[in-house]
Design a protein around this motif. Structure first.
Motif, short mmCIF file in Angstrom:
data_model
loop_
_atom_site.label_atom_id
_atom_site.label_comp_id
_atom_site.label_asym_id
_atom_site.label_seq_id
_atom_site.Cartn_x
_atom_site.Cartn_y
_atom_site.Cartn_z
N ASP A 37 0.89 -1.16 0.00
CA ASP A 37 0.00 0.00 0.00
C ASP A 37 0.93 1.21 0.00
O ASP A 37 1.57 1.52 1.01
N ALA A 38 1.03 1.88 -1.16
CA ALA A 38 2.12 2.84 -1.37
C ALA A 38 1.94 4.15 -0.63
O ALA A 38 2.92 4.81 -0.26
N CYS A 39 0.71 4.59 -0.44
CA CYS A 39 0.40 5.88 0.22
C CYS A 39 -0.72 5.58 1.22
O CYS A 39 -1.89 5.76 0.91
N ALA A 40 -0.36 5.13 2.40
CA ALA A 40 -1.30 4.33 3.18
C ALA A 40 -2.20 5.07 4.18
O ALA A 40 -3.33 4.65 4.43
N ALA A 41 -1.70 6.14 4.83
CA ALA A 41 -2.46 6.75 5.93
C ALA A 41 -3.73 7.44 5.41
O ALA A 41 -3.71 7.94 4.28
N GLY A 69 -5.15 4.73 6.54
CA GLY A 69 -5.06 3.28 6.64
C GLY A 69 -6.35 2.50 6.45
O GLY A 69 -6.36 1.29 6.66
N ASN A 70 -7.41 3.18 6.05
CA ASN A 70 -8.67 2.45 5.86
C ASN A 70 -8.53 1.33 4.83
O ASN A 70 -9.00 0.21 5.03
N LYS A 71 -7.85 1.68 3.73
CA LYS A 71 -7.71 0.66 2.67
C LYS A 71 -6.65 -0.37 3.06
O LYS A 71 -6.72 -1.52 2.64
N THR A 72 -5.67 0.05 3.87
CA THR A 72 -4.64 -0.91 4.32
C THR A 72 -5.29 -2.04 5.12
O THR A 72 -5.03 -3.22 4.87
N ALA A 84 2.86 -1.19 4.35
CA ALA A 84 2.09 0.06 4.29
C ALA A 84 3.06 1.24 4.40
O ALA A 84 3.64 1.48 5.46
N CYS A 85 3.21 1.94 3.29
CA CYS A 85 4.22 3.00 3.19
C CYS A 85 3.55 4.37 3.41
O CYS A 85 2.53 4.67 2.78
N GLU A 86 4.10 5.18 4.28
CA GLU A 86 3.56 6.52 4.51
C GLU A 86 4.72 7.47 4.80
O GLU A 86 5.59 7.18 5.60
N HIS A 112 7.83 3.95 7.41
CA HIS A 112 7.87 5.41 7.33
C HIS A 112 8.81 5.76 6.18
O HIS A 112 10.04 5.78 6.35
N GLN A 113 8.24 6.01 5.01
CA GLN A 113 9.06 6.11 3.82
C GLN A 113 8.38 6.93 2.74
O GLN A 113 7.15 6.87 2.59
N ASP A 114 9.19 7.65 1.96
CA ASP A 114 8.70 8.29 0.75
C ASP A 114 8.65 7.21 -0.33
O ASP A 114 9.69 6.65 -0.71
N PHE A 115 7.46 6.90 -0.81
CA PHE A 115 7.31 5.83 -1.79
C PHE A 115 8.21 6.05 -3.00
O PHE A 115 8.81 5.12 -3.53
N LEU A 116 8.33 7.33 -3.43
CA LEU A 116 9.12 7.62 -4.63
C LEU A 116 10.61 7.31 -4.42
O LEU A 116 11.34 7.11 -5.38
N GLN A 117 11.04 7.30 -3.16
CA GLN A 117 12.45 7.01 -2.86
C GLN A 117 12.69 5.54 -2.58
O GLN A 117 13.82 5.12 -2.34
N LEU A 134 -2.16 2.01 -5.10
CA LEU A 134 -1.63 3.38 -5.12
C LEU A 134 -2.81 4.34 -5.06
O LEU A 134 -3.54 4.51 -6.03
N ASP A 135 -2.99 4.91 -3.87
CA ASP A 135 -4.11 5.83 -3.61
C ASP A 135 -3.47 7.13 -3.13
O ASP A 135 -3.53 7.47 -1.94
N PRO A 136 -2.82 7.85 -4.04
CA PRO A 136 -1.95 8.95 -3.62
C PRO A 136 -2.73 10.20 -3.20
O PRO A 136 -3.94 10.29 -3.42
N ARG A 185 1.35 15.69 -11.38
CA ARG A 185 2.74 15.29 -11.71
C ARG A 185 3.26 14.29 -10.69
O ARG A 185 3.96 13.34 -11.04
N PHE A 186 2.92 14.51 -9.42
CA PHE A 186 3.30 13.53 -8.38
C PHE A 186 2.62 12.19 -8.65
O PHE A 186 3.23 11.12 -8.57
N GLN A 187 1.33 12.25 -8.98
CA GLN A 187 0.57 11.02 -9.23
C GLN A 187 1.18 10.22 -10.39
O GLN A 187 1.31 8.99 -10.32
#
Ligand code: SAM
Length: 300
Positions: free
Chosen positions: A90-94, A96-99, A114-116, A141-146, A162-164, A202-204
């Motif tokens: 789960d790339a953008c998780a908080a 956390g409902n979908k997580t 679960a990445c946030e 605790h991570q930037d998904f893009l990194q 991916l629910d950015p 652009r982020f998406q």
């Protein structure tokens, strides 16, 4: 334009957390004080009359029921991860409902990463995971893009949700805001909003390309609670060549759902849209990418 009150008399939905209670048991408890129906698309979603307030209900407080709208339940259900898969991301998780919904779909098996990125939202995510009683979630605790798609810790990721971050223009409150007469919204504000949406888009796009780069991934859901073409069909259109080069195709999420993507991109009929006024649930957008073959050796 006037806001029709009937537009917003939407039913209330509760997602049954099947990690804690059976769907029929939850149905029985709720039917003791209100009308309850099973949703026709999502087997663990119950439909209650408009205005039902369950915030203080013991099943909600103990994490057996989540107050989650139908549209918000659709992305994880459309991802449809199988419990046998070792890793789902789960790339953008908080928050956390979908997580935790993914954790329940996986029947508590496998591992959900679960990445946030945001520290304070990470705390909320951890609370949601605890409340749901999900033991198969690892919070990062991570930037998904990194994140490095080729790192050993992601080598078994078979599905990505991916629910950015998005403009949120599909949610009822934003919708009401959009319906304000134009004199209430200065030109300056409109320009600012346009810039914000462009930035988000652009982020998406970057996040979706990144998700498509994970070597073992077979299914990816891209979802937003936005109704803007720029954050939805345009994002899909801009990553499609990259997706095809990595052997992904668009597939149809919820084929029975009548409302599909705007006809501005190849394969728009695969895409799914919900609309707050029409569908009586928040405005969401869903794209499903599926890869049948393994990672091409030239890109390994
Ligand atoms: N899927 C969540 C749910 O259903 O509860 C909602 C996700 S919310 C739309 C987007 C989240 O992504 C926010 O919590 C935001 O802080 C996080 N986010 C934004 N950019 C990120 C990044 N680069 N890496 C990881 N998380 C990010």
């Amino acid at each position: 334009s006037e806001v029709e009150v009937s537009d917003y008399a939407a039913p209330r939905y509760v997602r049954v957390n099947t990690l804690k209670i059976g769907v029929n048991d939850a149905f029985e408890v709720l039917s003791q004080f209100t009308d309850v129906q099973y949703d026709d698309m999502i087997p663990y979603l119950l439909v209650l009359p408009a205005g039902t307030d369950l915030h203080d209900h013991s099943l909600v407080l103990q994490g057996s029921l989540f107050l989650q709208g139908k549209a918000s339940c659709m992305p994880a259900q459309a991802l449809d991860p199988i419990p046998e898969w070792e890793q789902v991301l789960d790339a953008c998780a908080a928050p956390g409902n979908k997580t935790v919904q993914l954790a329940a779909i996986m029947k508590g098996r496998g591992r959900i990463l679960a990445c946030e990125q945001d520290r304070s939202r990470l705390k909320t995510l951890k609370k949601t995971v605890e409340l749901a009683g999900a033991s198969n979630i690892e919070v990062l605790h991570q930037d998904f893009l990194q994140s490095n798609p080729f790192a050993a810790k992601f080598s078994k990721v078979r599905a990505i949700l991916l629910d950015p971050s998005c403009s949120g223009s599909g949610t009822t409150l934003h919708r009401l805001d959009n319906l304000l007469p134009s004199f209430a919204k200065g030109q300056l504000e409109e320009d600012k909003e346009k810039q914000r949406v462009e930035c988000l888009a652009r982020f998406q796009e970057a996040a979706l390309r990144h998700a498509l780069s994970f070597p073992a991934v077979e299914r990816i859901i891209y979802s937003t609670c936005s109704i803007n073409k720029r954050e939805n069909e345009d994002v899909v259109a801009s990553v499609l060549p990259f997706a095809h080069a990595h052997n992904f195709e668009l597939a149809t999420a919820f084929p029975e759902w009548p409302h599909r993507g705007l006809e501005v991109v190849d394969g728009a009929h695969h895409l799914l849209r919900t609309d707050a006024a029409r569908d009586k649930t928040d405005g969401f957008f869903i794209a499903l990418f599926v890869r049948e073959q393994s990672w091409p050796s030239s890109l390994a």
